[in-house]
Motif scaffolding. Structure first.
Motif, PDB file in Angstrom:
ATOM      1  N   LEU A 282     -36.375   2.601-106.590  1.00 13.61           N
ATOM      2  CA  LEU A 282     -36.767   1.820-108.308  1.00 13.61           C
ATOM      3  C   LEU A 282     -38.157   3.443-108.611  1.00 13.61           C
ATOM      4  N   PRO A 283     -37.652   4.421-109.437  1.00  9.80           N
ATOM      5  CA  PRO A 283     -38.697   5.052-110.015  1.00  9.80           C
ATOM      6  C   PRO A 283     -39.900   4.399-110.037  1.00  9.80           C
ATOM      7  N   VAL A 284     -40.502   5.067-109.617  1.00  9.85           N
ATOM      8  CA  VAL A 284     -42.520   4.137-110.055  1.00  9.85           C
ATOM      9  C   VAL A 284     -42.530   5.454-110.425  1.00  9.85           C
ATOM     10  N   LYS A 285     -43.097   5.203-112.037  1.00 10.84           N
ATOM     11  CA  LYS A 285     -43.992   5.666-113.073  1.00 10.84           C
ATOM     12  C   LYS A 285     -44.388   6.283-112.903  1.00 10.84           C
ATOM     13  N   ARG A 286     -44.984   7.352-113.154  1.00 14.41           N
ATOM     14  CA  ARG A 286     -47.054   7.619-113.591  1.00 14.41           C
ATOM     15  C   ARG A 286     -47.404   7.291-114.327  1.00 14.41           C
ATOM     16  N   ILE A 287     -46.951   6.456-115.529  1.00 12.26           N
ATOM     17  CA  ILE A 287     -47.580   5.666-116.386  1.00 12.26           C
ATOM     18  C   ILE A 287     -48.366   4.323-115.383  1.00 12.26           C
ATOM     19  N   TYR A 288     -47.136   3.782-114.386  1.00 15.16           N
ATOM     20  CA  TYR A 288     -47.787   2.114-114.162  1.00 15.16           C
ATOM     21  C   TYR A 288     -49.164   2.557-114.276  1.00 15.16           C
ATOM     22  N   PRO A 289     -50.509   1.340-113.953  1.00 14.83           N
ATOM     23  CA  PRO A 289     -52.218   1.555-113.669  1.00 14.83           C
ATOM     24  C   PRO A 289     -51.653   1.997-111.892  1.00 14.83           C
ATOM     25  N   SER A 290     -52.691   2.066-111.406  1.00 11.63           N
ATOM     26  CA  SER A 290     -52.472   2.256-110.080  1.00 11.63           C
ATOM     27  C   SER A 290     -53.614   0.871-109.473  1.00 11.63           C
ATOM     28  N   VAL A 291     -52.866  -0.026-109.717  1.00  6.52           N
ATOM     29  CA  VAL A 291     -53.426  -1.748-109.290  1.00  6.52           C
ATOM     30  C   VAL A 291     -52.470  -2.037-108.115  1.00  6.52           C
ATOM     31  N   ARG A 292     -52.728  -3.674-107.423  1.00  7.45           N
ATOM     32  CA  ARG A 292     -51.834  -3.800-106.671  1.00  7.45           C
ATOM     33  C   ARG A 292     -51.478  -4.854-107.102  1.00  7.45           C
ATOM     34  N   VAL A 293     -50.051  -5.169-107.521  1.00 10.20           N
ATOM     35  CA  VAL A 293     -48.952  -5.748-107.366  1.00 10.20           C
ATOM     36  C   VAL A 293     -48.269  -6.760-106.206  1.00 10.20           C
ATOM     37  N   ILE A 294     -47.300  -7.903-106.346  1.00  7.23           N
ATOM     38  CA  ILE A 294     -46.254  -7.864-105.848  1.00  7.23           C
ATOM     39  C   ILE A 294     -45.540  -8.389-106.540  1.00  7.23           C
ATOM     40  N   VAL A 295     -44.756  -7.497-105.373  1.00 10.64           N
ATOM     41  CA  VAL A 295     -43.207  -7.145-106.377  1.00 10.64           C
ATOM     42  C   VAL A 295     -42.182  -8.036-105.380  1.00 10.64           C
ATOM     43  N   GLN A 296     -41.443  -8.992-106.712  1.00 13.20           N
ATOM     44  CA  GLN A 296     -40.426  -9.250-106.338  1.00 13.20           C
ATOM     45  C   GLN A 296     -38.890  -8.705-106.544  1.00 13.20           C
ATOM     46  N   TRP A 297     -38.049  -9.253-105.301  1.00 10.23           N
ATOM     47  CA  TRP A 297     -36.842  -8.330-105.632  1.00 10.23           C
ATOM     48  C   TRP A 297     -35.787  -9.308-105.423  1.00 10.23           C
ATOM     49  N   GLU A 298     -34.964  -9.471-106.551  1.00 17.51           N
ATOM     50  CA  GLU A 298     -33.421 -10.317-106.366  1.00 17.51           C
ATOM     51  C   GLU A 298     -32.228 -10.128-106.335  1.00 17.51           C
ATOM     52  N   LEU A 299     -31.819 -10.706-105.468  1.00 12.98           N
ATOM     53  CA  LEU A 299     -29.888 -10.205-105.775  1.00 12.98           C
ATOM     54  C   LEU A 299     -29.312 -11.537-106.815  1.00 12.98           C
ATOM     55  N   LEU A 300     -29.326 -11.708-107.529  1.00 15.66           N
ATOM     56  CA  LEU A 300     -28.288 -13.235-107.991  1.00 15.66           C
ATOM     57  C   LEU A 300     -26.801 -12.560-108.363  1.00 15.66           C
ATOM     58  N   ASP A 301     -26.303 -13.506-107.828  1.00 15.27           N
ATOM     59  CA  ASP A 301     -24.808 -13.639-107.841  1.00 15.27           C
ATOM     60  C   ASP A 301     -24.207 -13.572-109.467  1.00 15.27           C
ATOM     61  N   GLU A 302     -22.789 -14.063-109.328  1.00 14.33           N
ATOM     62  CA  GLU A 302     -22.214 -13.976-110.699  1.00 14.33           C
ATOM     63  C   GLU A 302     -22.776 -14.911-111.798  1.00 14.33           C
ATOM     64  N   HIS A 303     -23.491 -15.908-111.278  1.00  9.61           N
ATOM     65  CA  HIS A 303     -23.824 -17.513-111.809  1.00  9.61           C
ATOM     66  C   HIS A 303     -25.059 -17.073-111.933  1.00  9.61           C
ATOM     67  N   ASP A 304     -26.371 -16.003-112.305  1.00  7.20           N
ATOM     68  CA  ASP A 304     -26.947 -15.949-111.208  1.00  7.20           C
ATOM     69  C   ASP A 304     -28.898 -16.829-110.929  1.00  7.20           C
ATOM     70  N   ASN A 305     -27.656 -16.629-109.748  1.00  8.04           N
ATOM     71  CA  ASN A 305     -28.197 -17.690-108.598  1.00  8.04           C
ATOM     72  C   ASN A 305     -28.769 -17.306-108.078  1.00  8.04           C
ATOM     73  N   LYS A 306     -29.873 -16.765-107.089  1.00  4.02           N
ATOM     74  CA  LYS A 306     -30.853 -16.586-106.436  1.00  4.02           C
ATOM     75  C   LYS A 306     -29.562 -16.346-105.105  1.00  4.02           C
ATOM     76  N   LEU A 307     -29.084 -15.065-104.507  1.00  2.79           N
ATOM     77  CA  LEU A 307     -28.250 -14.849-103.592  1.00  2.79           C
ATOM     78  C   LEU A 307     -29.392 -14.756-102.421  1.00  2.79           C
ATOM     79  N   VAL A 308     -30.799 -13.327-102.912  1.00  4.53           N
ATOM     80  CA  VAL A 308     -31.303 -12.980-102.308  1.00  4.53           C
ATOM     81  C   VAL A 308     -32.665 -12.972-103.255  1.00  4.53           C
ATOM     82  N   CYS A 309     -33.721 -12.758-102.677  1.00  4.33           N
ATOM     83  CA  CYS A 309     -35.435 -13.492-103.394  1.00  4.33           C
ATOM     84  C   CYS A 309     -36.538 -13.142-102.262  1.00  4.33           C
ATOM     85  N   ILE A 310     -37.233 -11.776-102.547  1.00  2.77           N
ATOM     86  CA  ILE A 310     -38.355 -11.836-101.720  1.00  2.77           C
ATOM     87  C   ILE A 310     -38.995 -11.267-101.851  1.00  2.77           C
TER      88      ILE A 310
END
Length: 152
Positions: free
Chosen positions: A116-144
């Motif tokens: 994942l490119p972390v762009k220089r224009i992003y502010p220096s903040v704390r965020v909660i990242v949500q990473w999802e892998l969705l199947d062919e029906h847009d169901n959450k296969l993996v979500c962390i």
């Protein structure tokens, strides 16, 4: 004795895995090997992964689906309080150059890898990242979800 105990505690605190970062599931239908997750910048800080702006954040995410999956696409967003900001992945099709061979077979271990490119224009903040892998029906296969500090 007290010095040895302090050194052991310090060493164990320094050996931080993704599980120590409180990687949380947010609705995965697949079985995720949380202890096998590797994320850039997560090895030195037990509270946040450190993503450096202008660099790529890399992830390796092992999981096993109980069913056959025809197609997988990835979606990443950052949660900053009530705001949800989508992050753009260079390759959202997780079946291309991401370590997955689609269709995914039932009960077979898989390892999704991404950058994942972390762009220089992003502010220096704390965020909660949500990473999802969705199947062919847009169901959450993996979500962390996991905490990230964006830094220069």
């Amino acid at each position: 004795m007290k010095v040895c105990l302090a050194l052991i505690l310090l060493a164990s605190a320094a050996a931080t895995s993704a599980a120590d970062l409180k990687v949380q599931s947010c609705g995965s239908s697949a079985t995720v090997n949380v202890n096998g997750i590797k994320i850039t910048g997560c090895d030195k800080n037990p509270r946040n992964c450190i993503f450096k702006k202008g660099q790529n954040a890399n992830m390796s995410l092992p999981f096993t689906s109980s069913t056959q999956i025809q197609a997988v696409h990835a979606k990443v967003s950052g949660h900053l309080g009530p705001l949800t900001v989508p992050f753009s992945l260079p390759q959202p099709n997780a079946c291309i150059n991401s370590g997955l061979v689609c269709p995914l077979q039932a009960d077979q271990p898989n390892v999704y890898v991404a950058s994942l490119p972390v762009k220089r224009i992003y502010p220096s903040v704390r965020v909660i990242v949500q990473w999802e892998l969705l199947d062919e029906h847009d169901n959450k296969l993996v979500c962390i979800k996991f905490p990230v500090q964006l830094q220069n």
